[in-house]
Design an enzyme around this catalytic site. Structure first.
Site, PDB file in Angstrom:
ATOM      1  N   TYR A 232      75.663  30.568  -2.998  1.00 20.47           N
ATOM      2  CA  TYR A 232      74.468  31.449  -2.111  1.00 20.47           C
ATOM      3  C   TYR A 232      75.168  32.635  -1.407  1.00 20.47           C
ATOM      4  O   TYR A 232      76.281  32.420  -0.502  1.00 20.47           O
ATOM      5  CB  TYR A 232      73.831  30.410  -1.558  1.00 20.47           C
ATOM      6  CG  TYR A 232      73.021  29.598  -2.028  1.00 20.47           C
ATOM      7  CD1 TYR A 232      71.962  29.826  -2.575  1.00 20.47           C
ATOM      8  CD2 TYR A 232      73.260  27.922  -2.014  1.00 20.47           C
ATOM      9  CE1 TYR A 232      70.992  29.009  -3.507  1.00 20.47           C
ATOM     10  CE2 TYR A 232      72.568  27.247  -2.579  1.00 20.47           C
ATOM     11  CZ  TYR A 232      71.426  27.570  -3.604  1.00 20.47           C
ATOM     12  OH  TYR A 232      70.434  26.601  -4.076  1.00 20.47           O
TER      13      TYR A 232
ATOM     14  N   LYS B 188      77.321   1.647  17.331  1.00 21.22           N
ATOM     15  CA  LYS B 188      75.995   2.538  17.459  1.00 21.22           C
ATOM     16  C   LYS B 188      76.043   3.477  15.965  1.00 21.22           C
ATOM     17  O   LYS B 188      77.238   3.744  15.740  1.00 21.22           O
ATOM     18  CB  LYS B 188      75.888   3.424  18.651  1.00 21.22           C
ATOM     19  CG  LYS B 188      77.074   4.178  18.935  1.00 21.22           C
ATOM     20  CD  LYS B 188      77.012   4.698  20.396  1.00 21.22           C
ATOM     21  CE  LYS B 188      78.479   5.799  20.657  1.00 21.22           C
ATOM     22  NZ  LYS B 188      78.646   6.133  21.823  1.00 21.22           N
TER      23      LYS B 188
HETATM   24  C1  LIG Z   1      79.520   6.202  22.332  1.00 25.25           C
HETATM   25  C2  LIG Z   1      79.910   5.612  23.635  1.00 25.25           C
HETATM   26  C3  LIG Z   1      81.219   5.001  23.726  1.00 25.25           C
HETATM   27  C4  LIG Z   1      82.345   5.213  22.724  1.00 25.25           C
HETATM   28  O1  LIG Z   1      82.826   6.731  22.832  1.00 25.25           O
HETATM   29  P1  LIG Z   1      83.968   7.073  21.892  1.00 25.25           P
HETATM   30  O2  LIG Z   1      84.295   8.381  22.340  1.00 25.25           O
HETATM   31  O3  LIG Z   1      83.615   6.996  20.679  1.00 25.25           O
HETATM   32  O4  LIG Z   1      85.140   6.152  22.175  1.00 25.25           O
HETATM   33  C5  LIG Z   1      81.509   4.429  24.915  1.00 25.25           C
HETATM   34  N1  LIG Z   1      80.482   4.111  25.895  1.00 25.25           N
HETATM   35  C6  LIG Z   1      79.111   4.521  25.596  1.00 25.25           C
HETATM   36  C7  LIG Z   1      78.026   4.279  26.807  1.00 25.25           C
HETATM   37  C8  LIG Z   1      79.011   5.279  24.597  1.00 25.25           C
HETATM   38  O5  LIG Z   1      77.731   5.658  24.275  1.00 25.25           O
END
Ligand SMILES: *Cc1c(COP(=O)(O)O)cnc(C)c1O
Length: 388
Positions: A274, A40
């Protein structure tokens, strides 16, 4: 290549290290353990298609995405394996998700009704997994109400609409507490109701932190993201000592580098950035880097973070701007315009880890990765050498 001399800043991605991290997980889960590679947010900023391309030969079970769009992009990149969409599908995205043969996550009976209504769009029929909420509280069917929703879901399931998986998500797998055990017990309780019909369904729960720490909660499949990309999913557990120290570490996959675009000797009292929050205490030598918060370098690193130049640390001085960051290279006399500075990653014997940057920025390493900007070209390194 995009890290040629005229590129001001870029991200290096070590494909071989990514594959070695995947193999580490394969070793942990054993030959029967399936791996759902979480890609994702464009593969946590590394590029979902690139990640999938590197891992396809290693035979993951499939991929996990948050949205239908992300899943469709993977299909367009030629991925044929199952792609689980973990977020509830908005009605407007259901048809496209079905046509691409994605696997939906069901968190509410109405979502299954919508999925059933588009099953005809996929010649092979459609799959779905059920998310069970055991404490995360975002999505998922309530674990306490399994008897009710199981009856509903079973009644709608058939050859064209297959219920192939059940999962939950831990809210604190990275913390030293008892909550994961409690969530697992709730999950098991709901699973007893689900599994009463004797139909085999893939059971999964563990993100990176949980799969490292809790072999007993791995189920049939695990869902790693962060570990694959080189992040440490359990920094708090490690710093709590004992139980954390033996956990495997991921190899560095990603480095953020920027060129020195300017060097100046400044007189005592000279200010920078800044708000003029830093003032030279003596005669100093400052290097301006072609990277800023507009590239995802957290502004919270102003006057706190550092960069590596010629394998040595140089502190960030003053506020990070949108496009530029200044470091003090007084102690690195050989630093010159055009030299490469490392904001995240290794240079010589020194390393700035994702965890270091995340803790300085007051966040988690996931956010550092996904915040890296599209302005930074991604450059693949280490494609060939793929040592076991
Ligand atoms: C993002 C996600 C993961 C992976 O999590 P990590 O901490 O990056 O390993 C697993 N399951 C779901 C449902 C997620 O949304």
């Amino acid at each position: 290549m995009s890290n040629r001399a005229d590129t001001r800043a870029w991200i290096e991605i070590d494909r071989a290290a990514l594959r070695r991290n995947f193999r580490t997980i394969q070793r942990l889960v054993g030959p029967a353990g399936r791996i759902i590679v979480m890609v994702k947010a464009d593969g946590y900023g590394l590029g979902a298609a690139r990640v999938a391309g590197a891992l396809e030969p290693l035979d993951p079970w499939g991929y996990g995405v948050a949205t239908a769009e992300e899943g469709i992009a993977l299909r367009n990149a030629g991925i044929r394996r199952p792609i689980l969409v973990t977020e509830p599908l908005p009605s407007a995205a259901t048809e496209a998700a079905a046509s691409a043969g994605l696997t939906a996550s069901i968190s509410h009976p109405s979502q299954l009704d919508r999925w059933a209504a588009v099953a005809h769009l996929s010649p092979a029929g459609l799959d779905f997994h059920v998310e069970i909420d055991t404490g995360m509280g975002r999505c998922g069917l309530d674990w306490r109400e399994a008897a009710e929703w199981v009856t509903f879901l079973r009644a709608r399931t058939g050859a064209q609409l297959r219920w192939t998986g059940v999962y939950t998500h831990f809210h604190s797998a990275d913390l030293v507490d008892e909550s994961s055990a409690e969530q697992w017990a709730r999950f098991r309780e709901a699973l007893r109701v689900v599994e009463a019909d004797g139909v085999g369904r893939m059971v999964h729960a563990a993100n990176s932190a949980a799969l490292l720490r809790f072999p007993e909660y791995r189920g049939d499949a695990v869902r790693p993201g962060l570990f694959l990309y080189g992040g440490d999913p359990v920094p708090e557990v490690r710093s709590a000592g004992d139980s954390g120290t033996h956990l495997p570490r991921a190899e560095v996959v990603l480095s953020v580098r920027a060129r020195i675009v300017m060097i100046r000797e400044v007189a005592p009292g000279t200010t920078v950035g800044y708000g003029a929050t830093y003032r030279a205490a003596r005669r100093e030598r400052w290097a301006t880097l072609g990277i800023g918060y507009g590239d995802g370098l957290p502004r919270a690193l102003s006057n706190r973070g550092s960069a590596l130049v010629h394998g040595r640390r140089a502190p960030i001085v003053g506020r990070i701007s949108m496009d530029l960051t200044v470091i003090d290279v007084t102690e690195i006399p050989e630093a010159a315009v055009g030299d490469v500075a490392t904001l995240i990653g290794r240079d010589g014997g020194e390393e700035i880890t994702l965890e270091e940057v995340a803790s300085q920025a007051g966040t988690i390493n996931h956010e550092i990765l996904t915040g890296l900007g599209s302005r930074l070209p991604r450059v693949e390194v280490g494609g060939g050498a793929d040592v076991e």
